[in-house]
Design an enzyme around this catalytic site. Structure first.
Site, mmCIF file in Angstrom:
data_model
loop_
_atom_site.group_PDB
_atom_site.id
_atom_site.type_symbol
_atom_site.label_atom_id
_atom_site.label_comp_id
_atom_site.label_asym_id
_atom_site.label_seq_id
_atom_site.Cartn_x
_atom_site.Cartn_y
_atom_site.Cartn_z
ATOM 1 N N THR A 117 -0.290 8.660 -6.179
ATOM 2 C CA THR A 117 0.383 7.238 -6.389
ATOM 3 C C THR A 117 1.838 7.539 -6.466
ATOM 4 O OG1 THR A 117 0.395 5.259 -7.639
ATOM 5 C CG2 THR A 117 -0.194 7.202 -8.525
ATOM 6 N N TYR A 141 -1.883 5.138 -15.875
ATOM 7 C CA TYR A 141 -2.689 5.591 -14.470
ATOM 8 C C TYR A 141 -1.677 6.532 -13.819
ATOM 9 C CZ TYR A 141 -3.105 4.537 -9.324
ATOM 10 O OH TYR A 141 -3.464 4.665 -8.040
HETATM 11 N N1 UFG Z 1 2.297 -9.275 -9.250
HETATM 12 C C1 UFG Z 1 2.465 -10.199 -9.375
HETATM 13 N N2 UFG Z 1 1.549 -11.075 -9.701
HETATM 14 C C2 UFG Z 1 -0.070 -10.799 -9.540
HETATM 15 C C3 UFG Z 1 -0.136 -9.232 -9.203
HETATM 16 C C4 UFG Z 1 0.915 -8.513 -8.962
HETATM 17 O O1 UFG Z 1 3.409 -10.639 -9.460
HETATM 18 O O2 UFG Z 1 -0.892 -11.546 -9.919
HETATM 19 C C5 UFG Z 1 3.363 -8.085 -8.920
HETATM 20 C C6 UFG Z 1 3.290 -6.769 -9.741
HETATM 21 O O3 UFG Z 1 3.973 -6.961 -10.985
HETATM 22 C C7 UFG Z 1 4.154 -5.838 -8.970
HETATM 23 C C8 UFG Z 1 3.433 -6.020 -7.477
HETATM 24 O O4 UFG Z 1 3.197 -7.507 -7.657
HETATM 25 O O5 UFG Z 1 5.400 -5.826 -9.092
HETATM 26 C C9 UFG Z 1 2.406 -5.215 -7.027
HETATM 27 O O6 UFG Z 1 1.686 -5.219 -8.110
HETATM 28 P P1 UFG Z 1 -0.011 -4.807 -7.724
HETATM 29 O O7 UFG Z 1 -0.743 -4.992 -9.042
HETATM 30 O O8 UFG Z 1 -0.617 -5.128 -6.591
HETATM 31 O O9 UFG Z 1 0.042 -3.062 -7.568
HETATM 32 P P2 UFG Z 1 1.064 -1.991 -8.273
HETATM 33 O O10 UFG Z 1 2.601 -2.321 -7.820
HETATM 34 O O11 UFG Z 1 0.952 -2.174 -9.768
HETATM 35 O O12 UFG Z 1 0.721 -0.497 -7.708
HETATM 36 C C10 UFG Z 1 0.239 0.334 -8.428
HETATM 37 C C11 UFG Z 1 0.738 1.665 -7.823
HETATM 38 C C12 UFG Z 1 -0.100 1.891 -6.593
HETATM 39 C C13 UFG Z 1 -1.386 1.740 -6.823
HETATM 40 C C14 UFG Z 1 -1.666 0.274 -7.626
HETATM 41 C C15 UFG Z 1 -3.076 0.745 -7.699
HETATM 42 O O13 UFG Z 1 2.280 1.679 -7.872
HETATM 43 O O14 UFG Z 1 0.369 3.080 -6.217
HETATM 44 O O15 UFG Z 1 -0.990 0.196 -8.676
HETATM 45 O O16 UFG Z 1 -3.388 -0.364 -8.594
HETATM 46 F F1 UFG Z 1 -2.094 2.012 -5.601
#
Ligand code: UFG
Length: 329
Positions: A117, A141
């Site tokens: 990741t 993670y």
């Molecule tokens: N976000 C919101 N509201 C939400 C959900 C997410 O604002 O309800 C924002 C998060 O704060 C983040 C962006 O949207 O800024 C993306 O969030 P995600 O939870 O969709 O994914 P992440 O960026 O947390 O991704 C991380 C890793 C990836 C991995 C993923 C798996 O960077 O490599 O987690 O959960 F695949």
């Protein structure tokens, strides 16, 4: 035609992978404990319901199926949960990978494609990230995935285990035929959460933080379509089957979108305003994670094809299929 083990084959990315493997003429055998995966998603090959920390069940599965290679997707993968329950991530992700590797070596199987990741990079001051960027995971993670990458290097040196490591950026979208898609419970990933809010399945979604150092104050991520990602894994398998050495690849599009921009694209694609409210930052989130890498293109011949709109459109089609034609409010 090869027998390929797909750990986490009942999960979001693993199920898409199984579909593509079957289409390419392989036999995908799903190994999954169904802790987060869904049995209904296993439709493209045999299913072994087992836990990766169960060494006996694993070696039995290797003896019966004799896979040529393993694609290792199974892992807990939620940043929020990893901050609250790090032990769950260290135990499940790291011990699961270690037990899997030892079972592979016991069975003489030495080719592994591993789902890592971009979360291993952490906070990097606005730069785009390549495979040599410093690693500083902000959450258990990312830390658990980095530990597994270290483990792979050790077993390469000691036992000749060869691996292709893919560091995914943010995976989104669904099978364009809407046969399978993303269905976590609870759902925490941005695109499906936004679509649930659009469909009225949740009253609103929350934007996690609006005071980041980005043009609109929300976090920037590099979204990549799950089918583009699965295609990269086929190329990764080819790489290993051609006898090539272990290699790490970033998988992203190189294009970053803020949370605010994702909401705007979701409104454009669905034609419905996204009910959203501003909330505090989510612990463990980096400001900006965008792939600057060309390695996958130059060495693997892989390039993402789908746009963010394609991802949202395919995810929306799947959402409507899963939940019925929930009328937009
Ligand atoms: N976000 C919101 N509201 C939400 C959900 C997410 O604002 O309800 C924002 C998060 O704060 C983040 C962006 O949207 O800024 C993306 O969030 P995600 O939870 O969709 O994914 P992440 O960026 O947390 O991704 C991380 C890793 C990836 C991995 C993923 C798996 O960077 O490599 O987690 O959960 F695949």
């Amino acid at each position: 035609m090869s027998v390929i083990f797909v750990t986490g084959g009942a999960g979001y990315i693993g199920a898409h992978m199984c579909k593509l493997l079957a289409q390419a003429g392989h036999i995908p055998v799903t190994l999954d404990n169904l802790s987060t995966g869904r049995a209904a998603a296993v439709r493209f090959g045999p299913f072994e319901q087992l836990d990766l920390t169960d060494a006996g069940a694993l070696s039995d599965a290797f003896a019966r199926h004799k896979p040529e290679a393993v694609l290792h997707f199974a892992a807990f993968s939620q940043v929020g949960e990893a901050m609250a329950e790090p032990g769950k991530y260290w135990r499940n992700n790291v011990l699961g990978a270690l037990t899997l590797i030892e079972a592979m070596l016991g069975a003489g199987c030495k080719q592994l494609v591993f789902s890592s990741t971009c979360a291993i990079y952490g906070e990097q001051d606005g730069v785009t990230l390549d495979e040599q960027s410093a690693q500083a995971p902000l959450n258990a993670y990312g830390a658990s995935k980095r530990a597994i990458e270290d483990m792979l290097r050790d077993f390469a040196a000691s036992h000749g285990l060869r691996s292709v490591v893919f560091r995914y950026f943010n995976v989104a979208g669904a099978d364009p035929e809407a046969e399978i898609g993303e269905a976590h419970d609870p759902e925490t990933h941005l695109v499906p959460v936004v679509l649930q809010a659009v469909a009225g399945l949740r009253p609103e979604m929350q934007i996690h933080g609006t005071d980041y150092d980005t043009p609109d104050g929300t976090c920037i991520r590099d979204y990549v379509h799950v089918m583009d990602l699965a295609r990269a894994h086929l190329l990764g398998l080819d790489w290993l089957q051609a006898g090539r050495e272990s290699r790490v690849f970033n998988l992203g599009t190189g294009q970053g979108y803020s949370v605010g921009e994702v909401l705007a694209r979701a409104e454009a694609v669905t034609g419905v305003p996204v009910p959203a409210r501003f909330g505090p930052r989510r612990a463990g989130d980096a400001t900006r994670l965008v792939s600057g890498s060309t390695r996958a293109r130059t060495e693997l011949g892989w390039e993402a094809q789908a746009t963010l709109d394609d991802m949202i459109r395919d995810a929306w089609r799947w959402h409507l299929r899963l939940h019925g034609n929930a009328p937009p409010r």
